[in-house]
Design a protein around this motif. Sequence first.
Motif, PDB file in Angstrom:
ATOM      1  N   GLU A  80      -5.532   3.917  -3.986  1.00 18.90           N
ATOM      2  CA  GLU A  80      -4.466   5.289  -2.573  1.00 18.90           C
ATOM      3  C   GLU A  80      -4.571   6.470  -3.951  1.00 18.90           C
ATOM      4  OE1 GLU A  80      -2.504   5.204   1.514  1.00 18.90           O
ATOM      5  OE2 GLU A  80      -1.945   4.812  -0.581  1.00 18.90           O
TER       6      GLU A  80
ATOM      7  N   THR B 110      -8.589  -4.098  -2.018  1.00 18.86           N
ATOM      8  CA  THR B 110      -8.843  -2.604  -1.529  1.00 18.86           C
ATOM      9  C   THR B 110     -10.076  -2.581  -1.287  1.00 18.86           C
ATOM     10  OG1 THR B 110      -9.295  -1.281  -3.776  1.00 18.86           O
ATOM     11  CG2 THR B 110     -10.597  -3.553  -4.195  1.00 18.86           C
TER      12      THR B 110
ATOM     13  N   GLU C 182      -4.353  -2.264  -2.059  1.00 16.85           N
ATOM     14  CA  GLU C 182      -4.123  -0.231  -2.029  1.00 16.85           C
ATOM     15  C   GLU C 182      -4.088   0.282  -2.868  1.00 16.85           C
ATOM     16  OE1 GLU C 182      -7.487  -0.325  -0.592  1.00 16.85           O
ATOM     17  OE2 GLU C 182      -7.558  -1.203   1.013  1.00 16.85           O
TER      18      GLU C 182
ATOM     19  N   GLN D 108       0.714  -1.069  -0.234  1.00 17.04           N
ATOM     20  CA  GLN D 108       0.122  -0.177  -0.023  1.00 17.04           C
ATOM     21  C   GLN D 108       0.281   1.436   0.045  1.00 17.04           C
ATOM     22  OE1 GLN D 108      -3.152   0.215   3.698  1.00 17.04           O
ATOM     23  NE2 GLN D 108      -3.654   2.018   2.712  1.00 17.04           N
TER      24      GLN D 108
END
Length: 751
Positions: free
Chosen positions: A707, A733, A704, A138
Amino acid sequence: MRINKIKLENFKIHKNLEINFDEKNIIIGENGVGKTSIFQAILFGLFGKDSLSSINISNVSSLIRIGSYNLNVELEISNGNTLYKIIRSSNNNGESKAILYEGNKVISSGPDIVNKKIREILNINRVEKFTDVLYIKQGDLGRYINLSGKIELTKLLEKIFDIEYYSLILKVVEGLIKDLEKEKEYKEKERNLLSKDIELYKNIFGDRDIDKLLEEINKYLELKKIRDNIYKDYLELKTLESGIDYNLLTQENYLNQKLKEYEEKERELYDNILNLESERKNLKYENYSKDLLNSSLEYLENRKKELEYLENVDEKELEYKLKELKEIYSNIEKYIEYKNIENEIKNIDNKKKELENNIIILENKIREEEEYLNILNREISECPVCKRALDEDLHKKLLNQYRESLNKDKENLNKFKNEKNNLDRQYQEIENKYKYFLYIQGKIKDKINLSDIENEKIRIEKEINEISYKINQINEYKIIKDTINYIKKNELDKVIDNLRKEYQNIKNEINNIRYSLMKIENMKKNLEKIKDIYKRNNLNSLKEFEDKLNELDKEIKKYENLKPELIKNYKEKLNMYNNINEKLKNMGKNINVLRSLYGVLLKYIEVNREKISKNLENAFKFYFKKLYRYQDIVDVGIDIKESKVKDEKLFYIYVIKNIDGKTIKKYIDEAGLSGGQIKILDLALRLAIASILNLNINVLLLDEPTESLDENVRLSLAQLISSLDNYQVILCTHDDLFKDNVEGKIIEIKR
């Protein structure tokens, strides 16, 4: 190679979880349900403890679910028709196990062996080649692009493509060259200083050959050594000869004879002293009389003979007999004293009986009188005794008469009672004396004739006097005997003191003789030493020694101007100068070799950088065109430029932008790219790196990825991932828009 299935037990938040994966997989769920933990579990399943640094975990026990003792991870992967299964387990004690199956067959076991086998299957020599490229954490998507033109990107790419090892060697070689050059510079300075010193020595000794100078010095030193040894022997010889007393040497036999005589005398005296001390020790004189010390010994001896008949008399028996007689005598006196006690008891007993009768009579009379008074005290008309009529005067007269009589009788009664009490006390005292009298009588009745007690008393008294006299004579005998012993002891003290003085004098003589004999022995040894010294030097007298020393001194004087210490230093400086020259020669060779090696390594690294840069640029262009769907950027590329640091290169990523129909080359730091463009370029670069590495695992892990992206970019990224060929994608996600536009299997994780 793709991932088919993962099964978790007590891994972080997951107690029991099993997931089957398709080609495209979207993991969804609320915060805190453990979506990221699934990526960590995949990496741990593949690489075990080698993956910990990539998932920011310090030890395996941190992966175990809170409250549990152990964890299990089962990962199934496939390569075409070949199926592999990895099973790993660990517990809180730090114990780990691993098994690798190919189909149903175990092909390796044990964590380290399984890790090695997995790297072979996946064609990965280091775990980072997968975790730094295809595992995108992430916020990590875009990292490679943002590092453009920075040394961190160079280090990252060189590490991934195994150039880092050669770069490290290059730095080591560079450090060695610098160290050798510094050492060479230091040695050259040292050589220059030595050269100046050598010039000074040449000014002193001219062109004379150093080896010949050393030969002369050696000859000088040899002569000096000979001279020193002879002089040392000369001094020792003088000292030894000065200590020889030839007169004493002639007395050796006499001294030995005298020593035997004195030793015999010493033993004789010693024995006499011991015997006399033993005799003195046996003399007892505790009870000697100071008054008798002035008497002559002859008088005391005669008196002792007069009393010797008492020697074997048992004094204790006499004392016991005397004590017994004295006790009998004392009891006789008490017996005589208490002899009339029986008569006294009878007299008192008769008096007591008489008083008791009088007391009874008076008590009866008093009772009668009290009764009459009681009657008279009432109003009566006649006399209670004679029954005659009573008038008032007669009544009063009778009352007074009876009262007087009653008082008088009471007084007499008290008097009688007091007399009786006194008699009772006297009787008790006399009765105690009488009991003691009977006790004394019982003790002596079998020892004496009680009927002739007075004569018995005289007889006992006589025996007491006789025994007392005898005991006094025994004490006199003891005192005389101890006094004689005391006088003898004093005489022995004087004799022993004289003998001790004589003994000490003899002992001193013996010590003196022994010392003289020891000196003789030492002199004899020294004569042998003197003989050896003369023989060793082939000389016969001190005069010859002195002549020899003078001869050597003249010879040594010829070499005085040689200055041996300077020549030695001169030779040492020359040797040091030659050694440094040899070292400098070797250093020059080593520096040249290292410089050649440095050049080869640098060339190898540059060639590989160019090769990797070219291949990476081509692959980057390929994936960019495959992934990027807009016309504002028409191409991408990679340049290698020199850094400000020597021999350091930097990778610069650039884009070809389409601006109003014109193409312009812009490096990343000046291109003004959006976050979405950077992420797409980063993904393209990562896939390009993976294609060059030729890893046998085409799995892209995305945590993710959307982002901080706007809606259009998220849609573009969703379409890009959906169209990505030859890669299995596993992503997680929270983004519903992104999720809904990615084609793939939805995997929802719940609490």
